[in-house]
Design an enzyme around this catalytic site. Structure first.
Site, PDB file in Angstrom:
ATOM      1  N   ASP A  40       0.851  -1.190   0.000  1.00  0.00           N
ATOM      2  CA  ASP A  40       0.000   0.000   0.000  1.00  0.00           C
ATOM      3  C   ASP A  40       0.884   1.237   0.000  1.00  0.00           C
ATOM      4  OD1 ASP A  40      -2.328  -1.741   1.985  1.00  0.00           O
ATOM      5  OD2 ASP A  40      -2.747  -0.873   0.013  1.00  0.00           O
ATOM      6  N   HIS A  71      -0.012  -0.880  -4.842  1.00  0.00           N
ATOM      7  CA  HIS A  71      -1.279  -0.136  -4.880  1.00  0.00           C
ATOM      8  C   HIS A  71      -0.891   1.320  -4.682  1.00  0.00           C
ATOM      9  CE1 HIS A  71      -5.414   0.688  -2.746  1.00  0.00           C
ATOM     10  NE2 HIS A  71      -5.259   1.393  -3.852  1.00  0.00           N
ATOM     11  N   GLY A 147      -6.393   4.871   2.840  1.00  0.00           N
ATOM     12  CA  GLY A 147      -5.493   5.629   3.718  1.00  0.00           C
ATOM     13  C   GLY A 147      -5.065   4.855   4.943  1.00  0.00           C
ATOM     14  N   PHE A 148      -5.951   3.991   5.437  1.00  0.00           N
ATOM     15  CA  PHE A 148      -5.617   3.295   6.682  1.00  0.00           C
ATOM     16  C   PHE A 148      -6.211   1.884   6.691  1.00  0.00           C
ATOM     17  CE2 PHE A 148      -3.774   6.909   8.750  1.00  0.00           C
ATOM     18  CZ  PHE A 148      -4.412   7.999   8.156  1.00  0.00           C
ATOM     19  N   GLY A 149      -5.533   0.984   7.380  1.00  0.00           N
ATOM     20  CA  GLY A 149      -6.085  -0.341   7.590  1.00  0.00           C
ATOM     21  C   GLY A 149      -7.070  -0.318   8.747  1.00  0.00           C
ATOM     22  N   GLY A 150      -7.737  -1.434   8.973  1.00  0.00           N
ATOM     23  CA  GLY A 150      -8.607  -1.588  10.142  1.00  0.00           C
ATOM     24  C   GLY A 150      -9.932  -0.873  10.056  1.00  0.00           C
ATOM     25  N   ASP A 180     -10.549  -4.508  -1.605  1.00  0.00           N
ATOM     26  CA  ASP A 180      -9.563  -4.134  -0.585  1.00  0.00           C
ATOM     27  C   ASP A 180     -10.224  -3.207   0.426  1.00  0.00           C
ATOM     28  OD1 ASP A 180      -6.339  -2.377  -0.841  1.00  0.00           O
ATOM     29  OD2 ASP A 180      -7.517  -3.004   0.894  1.00  0.00           O
ATOM     30  N   GLY A 181     -10.235  -3.715   1.680  1.00  0.00           N
ATOM     31  CA  GLY A 181     -10.742  -2.848   2.742  1.00  0.00           C
ATOM     32  C   GLY A 181     -11.803  -3.537   3.581  1.00  0.00           C
ATOM     33  N   GLY A 202      -5.679  -7.183   5.509  1.00  0.00           N
ATOM     34  CA  GLY A 202      -4.554  -6.764   6.344  1.00  0.00           C
ATOM     35  C   GLY A 202      -4.843  -7.160   7.779  1.00  0.00           C
ATOM     36  N   SER A 203      -5.706  -6.376   8.406  1.00  0.00           N
ATOM     37  CA  SER A 203      -6.012  -6.613   9.841  1.00  0.00           C
ATOM     38  C   SER A 203      -6.509  -8.032  10.097  1.00  0.00           C
ATOM     39  CB  SER A 203      -7.106  -5.649  10.309  1.00  0.00           C
ATOM     40  OG  SER A 203      -6.899  -4.376   9.787  1.00  0.00           O
TER      41      SER A 203
HETATM   42  C1  DX5 Z   1      -6.538   1.308   2.668  1.00  0.00           C
HETATM   43  C2  DX5 Z   1      -5.684   0.079   2.615  1.00  0.00           C
HETATM   44  C3  DX5 Z   1      -6.337  -1.017   3.440  1.00  0.00           C
HETATM   45  C4  DX5 Z   1      -5.494  -2.229   3.591  1.00  0.00           C
HETATM   46  C5  DX5 Z   1      -6.322  -3.391   4.083  1.00  0.00           C
HETATM   47  O1  DX5 Z   1      -5.934   2.328   1.952  1.00  0.00           O
HETATM   48  O2  DX5 Z   1      -5.509  -0.328   1.259  1.00  0.00           O
HETATM   49  O3  DX5 Z   1      -7.570  -1.327   2.830  1.00  0.00           O
HETATM   50  O4  DX5 Z   1      -4.878  -2.525   2.440  1.00  0.00           O
HETATM   51  O5  DX5 Z   1      -6.656  -3.078   5.366  1.00  0.00           O
HETATM   52  P1  DX5 Z   1      -7.700  -3.941   6.211  1.00  0.00           P
HETATM   53  O6  DX5 Z   1      -7.702  -5.349   5.662  1.00  0.00           O
HETATM   54  O7  DX5 Z   1      -7.150  -3.879   7.601  1.00  0.00           O
HETATM   55  O8  DX5 Z   1      -8.995  -3.270   6.041  1.00  0.00           O
END
Ligand code: DX5
Length: 227
Positions: A40, A71, A147-150, A180-181, A202-203
């Site tokens: 990412d 990405h 922008g962020f995971g979780g 993704d997400g 991810g998480s």
């Molecule tokens: C957002 C990231 C997240 C990440 C996956 O920009 O691209 O979506 O890869 O994060 P999780 O699986 O924790 O939602």
């Protein structure tokens, strides 16, 4: 014409991994049975976070044989593309929202010898990819705002996934749909049923108390059972 089913792939985001030990993180993910690794890449402008430059990815390249995809959550993916190919990424994902000339950027990525993919933020309609399906091997439907995971999975993206699957079916091109997400045990079936075959997590991988291998196998079986 409906889209032919494409193999399920479980792809980790390394965002939750130990940034002080990314080579080991890649080895752990390979041992856990993932299909490839997603980096990412965030520039602090297209999204309010800053992550991996090409040198970080290049440093991890020698640790595993798995394919790397970048990405590119950046404002200038066309300018940076060559750096990420040189770093060892064989697929580059660019955001439709970040490309003034998306058709040209995707063609330029292919000229670099990588495969090209286009990502859509939640508010961007499926129609944004209608005229570039001949240039991509994958469409990424974001099920969070990047922008962020979780973050929580945005289930209202499922009709968009299904629409893109229909468009691909009618186009006659072999194109994966990646999501993704917020992908986890409670959400992966909905994404797969809608038409996604490449699931980024991810998480959900890193929070599984039974470990990465268990998480990858469980997500894979849930996605396959949902189709
Ligand atoms: C957002 C990231 C997240 C990440 C996956 O920009 O691209 O979506 O890869 O994060 P999780 O699986 O924790 O939602």
């Amino acid at each position: 014409m409906s889209r032919l089913p494409r193999p399920i792939k479980i792809v980790p985001s390394v965002l939750p991994a130990d940034f002080a030990n990314l080579g080991q993180a890649c080895r752990d993910l390979a041992d856990a049975g993932v299909d490839h690794i997603q980096w990412d890449v965030m520039d602090g402008n297209f999204v309010p976070n800053l992550t991996f430059g090409p040198d970080v990815i290049a440093a991890c390249r020698r640790h595993v044989d798995l394919p790397f995809e970048a990405h590119l959550m950046v404002t200038n993916p066309g300018e940076l593309a060559a750096r990420y190919v040189e770093a060892g990424c064989t697929r580059l994902i660019v955001h439709a929202e970040a490309c003034l000339h998306l058709h040209s950027t995707l063609g330029a990525i292919r000229e670099l010898g990588a495969t090209a993919a286009v990502a859509l933020n939640p508010a961007t309609p499926a129609s944004a990819v209608e005229n570039v399906l001949d240039l991509v091997d994958m469409v990424l439907v974001m099920t969070v705002n990047p922008g962020f995971g979780g973050q929580a999975y945005i289930a209202t993206m499922e009709p968009k996934i299904a629409r893109i699957a229909e468009m691909i079916g009618s186009s006659g091109h072999d194109v994966d749909i990646e999501v993704d997400g917020g992908i986890g045990v409670d959400t992966i079936a909905g994404a797969a049923r809608a038409g996604a075959n490449v699931l980024v997590a991810g998480s959900a991988l890193y929070r599984d108390p039974a470990g990465l291998s268990h998480a990858v196998a469980e997500l894979r079986s849930l996605a396959e059972a949902a189709r």
